[in-house]
Design an enzyme around this catalytic site. Structure first.
Site, PDB file in Angstrom:
ATOM      1  CB  SER A   1      32.441  48.654  35.263  1.00 16.08           C
ATOM      2  OG  SER A   1      31.825  48.604  36.532  1.00 16.08           O
TER       3      SER A   1
ATOM      4  CG  HIS B   1      32.412  47.465  31.375  1.00 17.46           C
ATOM      5  ND1 HIS B   1      32.310  48.758  30.912  1.00 17.46           N
ATOM      6  CD2 HIS B   1      31.462  47.329  32.329  1.00 17.46           C
ATOM      7  CE1 HIS B   1      31.355  49.392  31.577  1.00 17.46           C
ATOM      8  NE2 HIS B   1      30.821  48.540  32.442  1.00 17.46           N
TER       9      HIS B   1
ATOM     10  CE  LYS C   1      28.251  48.437  30.515  1.00 15.87           C
ATOM     11  NZ  LYS C   1      26.876  47.943  30.679  1.00 15.87           N
TER      12      LYS C   1
END
Length: 396
Positions: free
Chosen positions: A186, A214, A244
């Protein structure tokens, strides 16, 4: 009355953090967390959100969330193992399993909870975990909680991983050995070398665990890093978040049916914490359905990411070796990084500074997270502001 020793500890350590440029101030957002946000009454181009696909404010998700509140209420009312498992949770897990290409899925309240839950449910003091040195804090804490022997290997260094895997196996000290890695890292945006990791895991009979927080919604046309490499049948644990790219909140672990059954009876956050809300479950399911139906948002994300990367690189900023939309501007010194972020903010861009302990000392950076919701005009304005502030500070 506050303990004197506690107050002394707080005063001394908070002052130290501020002195070294490591004290993080929280900026409340007034309204939705979209491509433009409002902080302290000022509108800013938002380059700090994990809302990769813009789904956190998507009208289709908002609609099903409202309907779920009307049909199921605002809370699940219990832990999953008593009577907090709603039909909406089962629908979410079924859709996620289809999305990830696995037999089954278990959902949790957050991605952090996933790593705390799943690692410690399988690994114990008689085991060892080979962990990439740049793994996320939740992986590190999950490994610690398991009480297994933690053996770090150099970041994405497959020779070091092979060497340490062989040493661990040859020692005969461990019942089970796991290799665990982020799918996408990340802070730098680089991608784990999953094909090589799987090859080493098969050679030494390692359990494989990928934290794809991610990567899901970003790589593999949205299905994640494991799907990107076509390794769905080779990875034992696929962990992902719903907070996310999915745009809601929560997390999940995908894998074989037997593994998921075990996690349902042995993972502590599943057993002892109330389930995610009906609205969250419904909205997350809708988001996954949208990603399975179309790659339009994923393609727009990558288009915007490439555009921003090119613009910042052409200005002379150090954007590292990111292979994903995560775009760091590495400044180095912590105080300079904080100052740079503040000046960007004053000029109209919200790009949060990231410093130690989130990243190693001396590698402070402003991390940019372009999304599918940004327009080219927004990105052009952001690049122009980066140029102005960068030149003012002598960074470019």
């Amino acid at each position: 009355m506050t303990s004197k020793s506690l107050q002394s500890f707080l005063d001394e350590n908070i002052a130290d953090l501020k002195e070294r440029g490591l004290y993080n101030e929280i900026d409340p957002v007034q309204g939705p967390n979209g491509p433009i946000i409002t902080i302290n009454g000022k509108k800013l181009i938002n380059l700090s959100s994990n809302n990769y696909l813009g789904l956190a404010t998507d009208e289709r998700l908002k609609k099903v969330a409202k309907e779920a509140v009307d049909s199921h209420g605002v809370g699940a009312g219990a832990v999953r193992t008593i009577n907090g498992t709603l039909d909406l949770h089962l629908a979410l897990e079924k859709k996620l399993a289809e999305f990830k290409g696995t037999e089954a899925v278990i959902s949790f309240q957050s991605g952090f909870n996933c790593n705390m839950a799943a690692i410690s449910a399988v690994m114990d003091k008689n085991d060892a975990i080979l962990s990439d040195q740049l793994n996320h804090a939740s992986i590190i804490d999950g490994c610690r909680l398991s009480k297994a022997k933690i053996i770090p290997f150099n970041h994405s260094d497959m020779d070091d991983l092979r060497k340490k895997a062989k040493e661990a196996v040859d020692s005969g000290d461990y019942n089970k050995i796991m290799v665990i890695t982020d799918g996408v890292f990340s802070m730098d945006g680089d991608v784990a070398k999953l094909p090589e990791i799987v090859e080493i895991a098969e050679e030494f009979d390692l359990i494989t665990y990928v934290d794809d927080a991610h990567g899901s919604g970003v790589l593999g046309k949205g299905a994640g890093t494991v799907k990107h490499f076509g390794l769905q049948d080779k990875i034992d644990f696929q962990m992902g978040t719903l907070s996310k790219a999915i745009g809601v909140v929560g997390g999940y672990v995908a894998g074989k049916g037997d593994l998921i059954d075990w996690l349902k009876v042995r993972s502590r956050p599943f057993l002892f914490s109330t389930a995610v809300t009906p609205a969250d479950a419904a909205a997350a399911t809708k988001a996954v359905e949208l990603l399975m139906e179309s790659t339009e948002l994923n393609e727009k994300l990558w288009e915007n990411a490439d555009y921003l990367k090119e613009g910042l690189k052409n200005l002379g900023f150090d954007i590292g070796d990111s292979e994903t939309p995560i775009t760091p501007c590495v400044i180095g010194d912590e105080k300079d990084t904080q100052k740079f972020s503040k000046k960007l903010n004053e000029a109209g861009v919200y790009a949060k500074s990231i410093v130690f302990p989130t990243v190693p000392r001396g590698t402070g950076r402003v991390r940019n997270m372009p999304s599918a919701a940004h327009t080219k005009e927004m990105l052009d304005d952001a690049i122009a502001i980066y140029e102005k502030v960068g030149k003012e500070m002598g960074l470019i």
